[in-house]
Design a protein around this motif. Structure first.
Motif, PDB file in Angstrom:
ATOM      1  N   ALA A  37       0.959  -1.043  -0.506  1.00 43.06           N
ATOM      2  CA  ALA A  37      -0.131   0.302  -0.167  1.00 43.06           C
ATOM      3  C   ALA A  37       0.815   1.765  -0.102  1.00 43.06           C
ATOM      4  O   ALA A  37       2.252   1.596   1.121  1.00 43.06           O
ATOM      5  CB  ALA A  37      -0.905  -0.250   1.299  1.00 43.06           C
ATOM      6  N   HIS A  38       0.689   2.379  -1.013  1.00 41.22           N
ATOM      7  CA  HIS A  38       2.019   3.283  -0.526  1.00 41.22           C
ATOM      8  C   HIS A  38       2.832   3.054  -1.413  1.00 41.22           C
ATOM      9  O   HIS A  38       3.415   4.341  -1.433  1.00 41.22           O
ATOM     10  CB  HIS A  38       1.493   4.329   0.492  1.00 41.22           C
ATOM     11  N   LYS A  39       2.598   2.593  -2.014  1.00 47.56           N
ATOM     12  CA  LYS A  39       4.032   2.468  -3.466  1.00 47.56           C
ATOM     13  C   LYS A  39       2.781   1.880  -4.905  1.00 47.56           C
ATOM     14  O   LYS A  39       1.841   1.920  -5.134  1.00 47.56           O
ATOM     15  CB  LYS A  39       4.468   0.767  -2.530  1.00 47.56           C
ATOM     16  N   PRO A  40       4.042   2.518  -5.515  1.00 48.33           N
ATOM     17  CA  PRO A  40       3.306   2.213  -6.984  1.00 48.33           C
ATOM     18  C   PRO A  40       3.762   1.068  -7.416  1.00 48.33           C
ATOM     19  O   PRO A  40       4.503  -0.108  -6.915  1.00 48.33           O
ATOM     20  CB  PRO A  40       4.749   2.706  -7.729  1.00 48.33           C
ATOM     21  N   CYS A  41       3.142   0.804  -8.249  1.00 52.87           N
ATOM     22  CA  CYS A  41       2.919  -0.450  -9.100  1.00 52.87           C
ATOM     23  C   CYS A  41       4.186  -0.609  -9.841  1.00 52.87           C
ATOM     24  O   CYS A  41       4.896  -0.642  -9.992  1.00 52.87           O
ATOM     25  CB  CYS A  41       1.816  -0.832 -10.055  1.00 52.87           C
ATOM     26  N   VAL A  42       4.296  -2.010 -10.042  1.00 54.25           N
ATOM     27  CA  VAL A  42       6.171  -2.347 -10.758  1.00 54.25           C
ATOM     28  C   VAL A  42       5.905  -3.234 -11.667  1.00 54.25           C
ATOM     29  O   VAL A  42       4.691  -4.333 -11.537  1.00 54.25           O
ATOM     30  CB  VAL A  42       7.551  -2.915 -10.083  1.00 54.25           C
TER      31      VAL A  42
END
Length: 95
Positions: A37-42
């Motif tokens: 959560a709160h991290k960008p998709c990769v």
């Protein structure tokens, strides 16, 4: 000379205002690429960060935050068939 580190937790309201440029779906973990959560998709193979979240993450966010006006289910409960467009619209309006 070292500066003191302040470890007081940031309130959620302030945190979301600071991240106003990000898509609100980043508040939930991504079921596709396993981004926290709160991290960008990769991208799973190369690890490259994506500017927009995966569609699976957006769907998970819609299910977690919005009531469905079409089938009358509460947040956290999936729609009877698919996610209705009205539920997506309601989630985006409340974000």
């Amino acid at each position: 000379m070292t500066r003191p580190r302040y470890t007081a937790p940031m309130p959620d309201a302030i945190r979301h205002q600071l991240r106003a440029g990000h898509h609100p779906a980043r508040a939930v973990p991504c079921p596709h690429c396993r981004a926290a959560a709160h991290k960008p998709c990769v991208l799973r193979k190369s690890g490259r960060r994506l500017p927009q979240p995966h569609p699976h993450r957006v769907t998970a966010w819609v299910l977690a935050t919005a009531c469905c006006p079409a089938c009358q289910v509460t947040p956290g409960v999936p729609c009877h068939h698919d996610v209705h467009p009205r539920r997506r619209q309601e989630a985006e309006e409340t974000a």
